[in-house]
Design a protein around this motif. Sequence first.
Motif, PDB file in Angstrom:
ATOM      1  N   UNK A   1       0.821  -1.212   0.000  1.00  0.00           N
ATOM      2  CA  UNK A   1       0.000   0.000   0.000  1.00  0.00           C
ATOM      3  C   UNK A   1       0.857   1.265   0.000  1.00  0.00           C
ATOM      4  N   UNK A   2       2.097   1.159   0.448  1.00  0.00           N
ATOM      5  CA  UNK A   2       2.973   2.331   0.516  1.00  0.00           C
ATOM      6  C   UNK A   2       3.325   2.862  -0.867  1.00  0.00           C
ATOM      7  N   UNK A   3       3.138   2.033  -1.898  1.00  0.00           N
ATOM      8  CA  UNK A   3       3.345   2.479  -3.275  1.00  0.00           C
ATOM      9  C   UNK A   3       2.066   2.330  -4.106  1.00  0.00           C
ATOM     10  N   UNK A   4       0.929   2.182  -3.438  1.00  0.00           N
ATOM     11  CA  UNK A   4      -0.375   2.018  -4.106  1.00  0.00           C
ATOM     12  C   UNK A   4      -0.380   0.836  -5.061  1.00  0.00           C
ATOM     13  N   UNK A   5       0.381  -0.203  -4.720  1.00  0.00           N
ATOM     14  CA  UNK A   5       0.386  -1.424  -5.526  1.00  0.00           C
ATOM     15  C   UNK A   5      -0.693  -2.399  -5.077  1.00  0.00           C
ATOM     16  N   UNK A   6      -1.585  -1.963  -4.214  1.00  0.00           N
ATOM     17  CA  UNK A   6      -2.660  -2.828  -3.721  1.00  0.00           C
ATOM     18  C   UNK A   6      -3.894  -1.987  -3.452  1.00  0.00           C
ATOM     19  N   UNK A   7      -5.029  -2.664  -3.402  1.00  0.00           N
ATOM     20  CA  UNK A   7      -6.278  -2.020  -3.014  1.00  0.00           C
ATOM     21  C   UNK A   7      -7.059  -3.009  -2.158  1.00  0.00           C
ATOM     22  N   UNK A   8      -7.734  -2.504  -1.126  1.00  0.00           N
ATOM     23  CA  UNK A   8      -8.520  -3.343  -0.213  1.00  0.00           C
ATOM     24  C   UNK A   8      -9.999  -3.168  -0.528  1.00  0.00           C
ATOM     25  N   UNK A   9     -10.639  -4.256  -0.957  1.00  0.00           N
ATOM     26  CA  UNK A   9     -12.046  -4.233  -1.363  1.00  0.00           C
ATOM     27  C   UNK A   9     -12.901  -4.756  -0.216  1.00  0.00           C
ATOM     28  N   UNK A  10     -13.858  -3.943   0.231  1.00  0.00           N
ATOM     29  CA  UNK A  10     -14.644  -4.311   1.419  1.00  0.00           C
ATOM     30  C   UNK A  10     -16.050  -4.806   1.102  1.00  0.00           C
ATOM     31  N   UNK A  11     -16.544  -4.551  -0.095  1.00  0.00           N
ATOM     32  CA  UNK A  11     -17.890  -4.996  -0.412  1.00  0.00           C
ATOM     33  C   UNK A  11     -18.382  -4.431  -1.724  1.00  0.00           C
ATOM     34  N   UNK A  12     -19.673  -4.642  -1.979  1.00  0.00           N
ATOM     35  CA  UNK A  12     -20.249  -4.272  -3.267  1.00  0.00           C
ATOM     36  C   UNK A  12     -21.707  -3.843  -3.094  1.00  0.00           C
ATOM     37  N   UNK A  13     -22.186  -3.120  -4.060  1.00  0.00           N
ATOM     38  CA  UNK A  13     -23.612  -2.843  -4.193  1.00  0.00           C
ATOM     39  C   UNK A  13     -24.023  -3.321  -5.574  1.00  0.00           C
TER      40      UNK A  13
END
Length: 227
Positions: A154-166
């Motif tokens: 995450x320190x280089x924005x090489x990841x994203x955390x997905x928490x849910x959907x609509x």
Amino acid sequence: MRLGLIVVLFGGYVTLFHPKSPLPDPWHPFTPLDVEAPLTGLTKWKLRNALSSDAACLQALEGAAFTRLAPLQDSPQCHITPRIALTEVGNARLPRVETRCQTALRLAMWEKHGLQVAAARHLDTQVSDIRHFSSYNCRQIRTPGGSGGRMSSHATADAIDISGFRTKDGRVIRLKADWDGEDATARFLRDAFASACLWFPVSLGPDYNALHADHFHLQGSGWGLCR
């Protein structure tokens, strides 16, 4: 024999280089990645090419709703290059997130070729919104025992955390509440996670450990971890 070789070589030249090549673009090795195109045996190769160049990545992401921003450099360990603000991929909106183009491009491929497919299969609808916690975060890796001592992706924005959907029909799906079980929503989440592993080299979900009980950690760096 020589004439036959000339014919074969000329046919190969026309197939690959002629402006009216009979090869469809998804199967043509010299056409750039198109997120919306059907998957072929060349898709992953085209994706690697797009990810290897900032200019090619931004070109491939053209169908998404994003704004290009100046690079962010908080420290030698914490930065975003190339930096974009993303609000939509394919048919799914996102709360505005600042991330790398490469992370956004992988997200776009997952939305088109994994997430929406899982929603149609299990829920008979589309995903209209992707909920997330963050992409960029200047911090070290977290472990159940505390800090891992190395910088997080995450320190280089090489990841994203997905928490849910609509979904398009109004359902709100949260990993923390809906992951466990055998109903259609749980099956959708598990199918969505499995497909994320095809587009992100490191994908961690609620079954990995308690720190991921409420999100998918989708990471572009690293290789071969899908848990």
